[in-house]
Design a protein around this motif. Structure first.
Motif, PDB file in Angstrom:
ATOM      1  N   LEU A   1       0.693  -1.456   0.101  1.00  0.00           N
ATOM      2  CA  LEU A   1      -0.122   0.061   0.294  1.00  0.00           C
ATOM      3  C   LEU A   1       0.714   1.307   0.410  1.00  0.00           C
ATOM      4  O   LEU A   1       0.884   1.904  -0.745  1.00  0.00           O
ATOM      5  CB  LEU A   1      -0.997  -0.044   1.075  1.00  0.00           C
ATOM      6  CG  LEU A   1      -1.947  -0.885   1.104  1.00  0.00           C
ATOM      7  CD1 LEU A   1      -2.686  -1.231   2.235  1.00  0.00           C
ATOM      8  CD2 LEU A   1      -2.819  -0.831  -0.291  1.00  0.00           C
ATOM      9  N   SER A   2       1.819   1.589   0.761  1.00  0.00           N
ATOM     10  CA  SER A   2       2.602   2.564   0.736  1.00  0.00           C
ATOM     11  C   SER A   2       4.209   2.672   0.097  1.00  0.00           C
ATOM     12  O   SER A   2       4.296   3.485  -0.306  1.00  0.00           O
ATOM     13  CB  SER A   2       3.469   2.238   2.402  1.00  0.00           C
ATOM     14  OG  SER A   2       4.429   1.977   3.212  1.00  0.00           O
ATOM     15  N   GLY A   3       3.952   1.347  -0.180  1.00  0.00           N
ATOM     16  CA  GLY A   3       5.513   1.617  -0.786  1.00  0.00           C
ATOM     17  C   GLY A   3       6.713   1.412  -0.632  1.00  0.00           C
ATOM     18  O   GLY A   3       7.615   0.900  -1.240  1.00  0.00           O
ATOM     19  N   ASP A   4       6.927   1.715   0.950  1.00  0.00           N
ATOM     20  CA  ASP A   4       7.773   0.974   1.416  1.00  0.00           C
ATOM     21  C   ASP A   4       8.559   0.079   1.738  1.00  0.00           C
ATOM     22  O   ASP A   4       7.544  -0.721   1.473  1.00  0.00           O
ATOM     23  CB  ASP A   4       7.382   2.524   2.670  1.00  0.00           C
ATOM     24  CG  ASP A   4       7.595   4.505   3.119  1.00  0.00           C
ATOM     25  OD1 ASP A   4       7.743   4.647   1.859  1.00  0.00           O
ATOM     26  OD2 ASP A   4       6.981   4.341   3.840  1.00  0.00           O
ATOM     27  N   PHE A   5      10.574   0.777   1.908  1.00  0.00           N
ATOM     28  CA  PHE A   5      10.668  -0.887   2.142  1.00  0.00           C
ATOM     29  C   PHE A   5      11.317  -1.010   3.890  1.00  0.00           C
ATOM     30  O   PHE A   5      11.436   0.548   3.972  1.00  0.00           O
ATOM     31  CB  PHE A   5      11.997  -0.981   1.232  1.00  0.00           C
ATOM     32  CG  PHE A   5      11.360  -1.262  -0.267  1.00  0.00           C
ATOM     33  CD1 PHE A   5      11.207  -2.463  -1.240  1.00  0.00           C
ATOM     34  CD2 PHE A   5      11.013  -0.380  -0.602  1.00  0.00           C
ATOM     35  CE1 PHE A   5      10.953  -2.822  -2.443  1.00  0.00           C
ATOM     36  CE2 PHE A   5      10.567  -0.363  -1.856  1.00  0.00           C
ATOM     37  CZ  PHE A   5      10.607  -1.332  -2.783  1.00  0.00           C
ATOM     38  N   VAL A   6      11.036  -2.501   4.313  1.00  0.00           N
ATOM     39  CA  VAL A   6      12.428  -2.506   5.137  1.00  0.00           C
ATOM     40  C   VAL A   6      12.965  -3.399   4.848  1.00  0.00           C
ATOM     41  O   VAL A   6      12.460  -5.036   4.144  1.00  0.00           O
ATOM     42  CB  VAL A   6      11.509  -2.619   6.340  1.00  0.00           C
ATOM     43  CG1 VAL A   6      10.636  -1.568   7.077  1.00  0.00           C
ATOM     44  CG2 VAL A   6      10.477  -3.652   6.468  1.00  0.00           C
ATOM     45  N   VAL A   7      14.724  -3.374   5.546  1.00  0.00           N
ATOM     46  CA  VAL A   7      16.023  -4.648   5.198  1.00  0.00           C
ATOM     47  C   VAL A   7      15.953  -4.566   6.043  1.00  0.00           C
ATOM     48  O   VAL A   7      16.777  -4.545   6.985  1.00  0.00           O
ATOM     49  CB  VAL A   7      16.878  -3.536   3.867  1.00  0.00           C
ATOM     50  CG1 VAL A   7      17.932  -5.137   4.081  1.00  0.00           C
ATOM     51  CG2 VAL A   7      15.424  -3.303   2.842  1.00  0.00           C
ATOM     52  N   ASN A   8      15.954  -6.931   6.354  1.00  0.00           N
ATOM     53  CA  ASN A   8      16.805  -7.407   7.497  1.00  0.00           C
ATOM     54  C   ASN A   8      17.288  -8.006   7.583  1.00  0.00           C
ATOM     55  O   ASN A   8      18.036  -8.359   6.294  1.00  0.00           O
ATOM     56  CB  ASN A   8      15.003  -7.912   8.147  1.00  0.00           C
ATOM     57  CG  ASN A   8      13.745  -7.080   8.315  1.00  0.00           C
ATOM     58  OD1 ASN A   8      14.599  -5.929   9.143  1.00  0.00           O
ATOM     59  ND2 ASN A   8      12.935  -7.186   8.794  1.00  0.00           N
ATOM     60  N   ASP A   9      17.984  -8.238   7.856  1.00  0.00           N
ATOM     61  CA  ASP A   9      19.531  -9.938   8.538  1.00  0.00           C
ATOM     62  C   ASP A   9      18.035 -10.526   8.474  1.00  0.00           C
ATOM     63  O   ASP A   9      17.011 -10.581   8.355  1.00  0.00           O
ATOM     64  CB  ASP A   9      20.461  -9.015   8.696  1.00  0.00           C
ATOM     65  CG  ASP A   9      19.938  -9.783  10.583  1.00  0.00           C
ATOM     66  OD1 ASP A   9      19.192  -9.922  10.564  1.00  0.00           O
ATOM     67  OD2 ASP A   9      21.014  -8.747  10.980  1.00  0.00           O
ATOM     68  N   VAL A  10      19.277 -11.880   7.750  1.00  0.00           N
ATOM     69  CA  VAL A  10      18.823 -13.489   8.269  1.00  0.00           C
ATOM     70  C   VAL A  10      17.861 -13.695   9.857  1.00  0.00           C
ATOM     71  O   VAL A  10      16.360 -14.530   9.747  1.00  0.00           O
ATOM     72  CB  VAL A  10      19.400 -14.818   7.419  1.00  0.00           C
ATOM     73  CG1 VAL A  10      19.779 -14.584   6.550  1.00  0.00           C
ATOM     74  CG2 VAL A  10      20.672 -14.596   8.722  1.00  0.00           C
TER      75      VAL A  10
ATOM     76  N   GLY B   1      15.934 -11.218  11.672  1.00  0.00           N
ATOM     77  CA  GLY B   1      15.372 -10.547  11.635  1.00  0.00           C
ATOM     78  C   GLY B   1      15.607  -9.321  12.259  1.00  0.00           C
ATOM     79  O   GLY B   1      14.743  -8.186  12.396  1.00  0.00           O
ATOM     80  N   ASN B   2      16.976  -8.502  11.670  1.00  0.00           N
ATOM     81  CA  ASN B   2      17.383  -7.788  12.658  1.00  0.00           C
ATOM     82  C   ASN B   2      17.417  -6.405  11.439  1.00  0.00           C
ATOM     83  O   ASN B   2      17.969  -6.469  10.459  1.00  0.00           O
ATOM     84  CB  ASN B   2      18.786  -7.371  13.000  1.00  0.00           C
ATOM     85  CG  ASN B   2      19.233  -9.018  14.194  1.00  0.00           C
ATOM     86  OD1 ASN B   2      17.786  -8.172  15.111  1.00  0.00           O
ATOM     87  ND2 ASN B   2      19.762  -9.688  13.784  1.00  0.00           N
ATOM     88  N   LEU B   3      16.229  -5.249  12.079  1.00  0.00           N
ATOM     89  CA  LEU B   3      16.478  -3.910  11.131  1.00  0.00           C
ATOM     90  C   LEU B   3      17.944  -3.753  10.179  1.00  0.00           C
ATOM     91  O   LEU B   3      18.818  -3.502  11.144  1.00  0.00           O
ATOM     92  CB  LEU B   3      15.880  -3.137  11.498  1.00  0.00           C
ATOM     93  CG  LEU B   3      15.519  -2.310  10.365  1.00  0.00           C
ATOM     94  CD1 LEU B   3      14.320  -1.854   9.204  1.00  0.00           C
ATOM     95  CD2 LEU B   3      14.688  -0.384  11.668  1.00  0.00           C
ATOM     96  N   LEU B   4      18.312  -3.431   8.873  1.00  0.00           N
ATOM     97  CA  LEU B   4      19.435  -2.675   8.569  1.00  0.00           C
ATOM     98  C   LEU B   4      19.062  -1.464   8.142  1.00  0.00           C
ATOM     99  O   LEU B   4      19.690  -0.640   7.992  1.00  0.00           O
ATOM    100  CB  LEU B   4      19.992  -4.220   7.677  1.00  0.00           C
ATOM    101  CG  LEU B   4      20.388  -5.316   7.689  1.00  0.00           C
ATOM    102  CD1 LEU B   4      20.587  -6.227   6.662  1.00  0.00           C
ATOM    103  CD2 LEU B   4      21.828  -4.836   8.966  1.00  0.00           C
TER     104      LEU B   4
ATOM    105  N   ASP C   1      19.416   5.097   7.673  1.00  0.00           N
ATOM    106  CA  ASP C   1      20.465   3.366   8.429  1.00  0.00           C
ATOM    107  C   ASP C   1      19.164   2.738   9.729  1.00  0.00           C
ATOM    108  O   ASP C   1      17.872   3.794   9.676  1.00  0.00           O
ATOM    109  CB  ASP C   1      21.622   3.933   9.368  1.00  0.00           C
ATOM    110  CG  ASP C   1      21.653   5.319   9.495  1.00  0.00           C
ATOM    111  OD1 ASP C   1      20.417   5.555  10.488  1.00  0.00           O
ATOM    112  OD2 ASP C   1      22.621   5.463   9.888  1.00  0.00           O
ATOM    113  N   VAL C   2      18.980   2.324  10.505  1.00  0.00           N
ATOM    114  CA  VAL C   2      18.799   1.722  11.861  1.00  0.00           C
ATOM    115  C   VAL C   2      18.504   3.288  12.864  1.00  0.00           C
ATOM    116  O   VAL C   2      17.374   3.234  13.026  1.00  0.00           O
ATOM    117  CB  VAL C   2      19.462   0.941  12.197  1.00  0.00           C
ATOM    118  CG1 VAL C   2      18.305   0.926  14.186  1.00  0.00           C
ATOM    119  CG2 VAL C   2      20.052  -0.496  12.315  1.00  0.00           C
ATOM    120  N   ALA C   3      19.487   4.237  12.935  1.00  0.00           N
ATOM    121  CA  ALA C   3      18.719   5.177  13.694  1.00  0.00           C
ATOM    122  C   ALA C   3      18.140   6.041  12.129  1.00  0.00           C
ATOM    123  O   ALA C   3      17.331   7.729  13.144  1.00  0.00           O
ATOM    124  CB  ALA C   3      20.136   5.736  14.040  1.00  0.00           C
TER     125      ALA C   3
END
Length: 205
Positions: free
Chosen positions: A29-38, A40-43, A61-63
């Motif tokens: 819906l928003s088109g935004d992404f989140v990128v995690n490592d295997v 599940g930690n946010l990158l 970045d995470v911050a």
């Protein structure tokens, strides 16, 4: 064949001496992404307007600090995208650009040029794939040397939650922030292409 010395394009901190597997999850819906490592930690987070006229996206970045800004070049026949350091859009902060190898394509092929490569003849990286099959491979130059591979992960949960999930295997010593930026550009080019064809179909009907 694997890269022996770190290939830092965005930053050396995104180069690991071992393979890095990342999950890129797009909220439909928003088109935004989140990128995690295997694990599940946010990158990274990827923000921007899916319907933005200027085609602008920012990888954070995470911050929440901007790492790179992706901008579609207006009036570019080959869907050229430019990637700048931080939240800049100035020529001095250009890191690389990517464009489709031809205007009409069944299978997507991007040519990637680093900022110091002023020639459009010889690309530094090539992205080849079928967006219909949700898979692609990133090669060094126009060679057969693979630096990353992506495939779409299907699950009942992702369909119910309205999310697309892409698994990306980044080879050792390759800048994974750079690879994530390429996947986002690929998604943007294909999203805009789908929107255009949908508009054309509506006009014709």
């Amino acid at each position: 064949m694997m890269a022996q010395s770190p290939v830092s394009i965005v930053s050396p901190r995104f180069c690991a001496p071992y393979p890095v597997d990342v999950a890129i999850v797009r909220k439909v819906l928003s088109g935004d992404f989140v990128v995690n490592d295997v694990n599940g930690n946010l990158l990274f987070k990827v923000k921007g307007s899916l319907l933005s006229l200027h085609g602008r996206r920012v990888i954070l970045d995470v911050a929440g600090r901007p790492i790179v800004t992706l901008r579609r070049k207006i009036l570019s026949a080959h869907s050229r995208w430019q990637v700048f350091r931080g939240d800049s859009s100035e020529a001095k902060d250009l890191i690389f650009s990517a464009k489709r190898s031809s205007m009409i394509q069944y299978k997507t092929k991007l040519h990637v040029f680093l900022a110091n490569n002023t020639s459009d003849d010889v690309c530094d990286y090539t992205v080849k794939g079928s967006w219909f099959e949700k898979s692609c491979v990133v090669y060094a130059g126009d060679s057969s040397t693979i630096v990353a591979q992506m495939h779409k992960k299907f699950s009942a949960q992702s369909i119910l939650l309205g999310k697309d999930k892409f698994m990306v295997a980044v080879y050792p010593n390759i800048d994974y922030a750079f690879i994530v930026a390429l996947i986002v550009i690929l998604d943007e080019i294909n999203s805009s292409k789908n929107q255009t064809s949908h508009m054309n179909n509506n006009t014709a009907s």
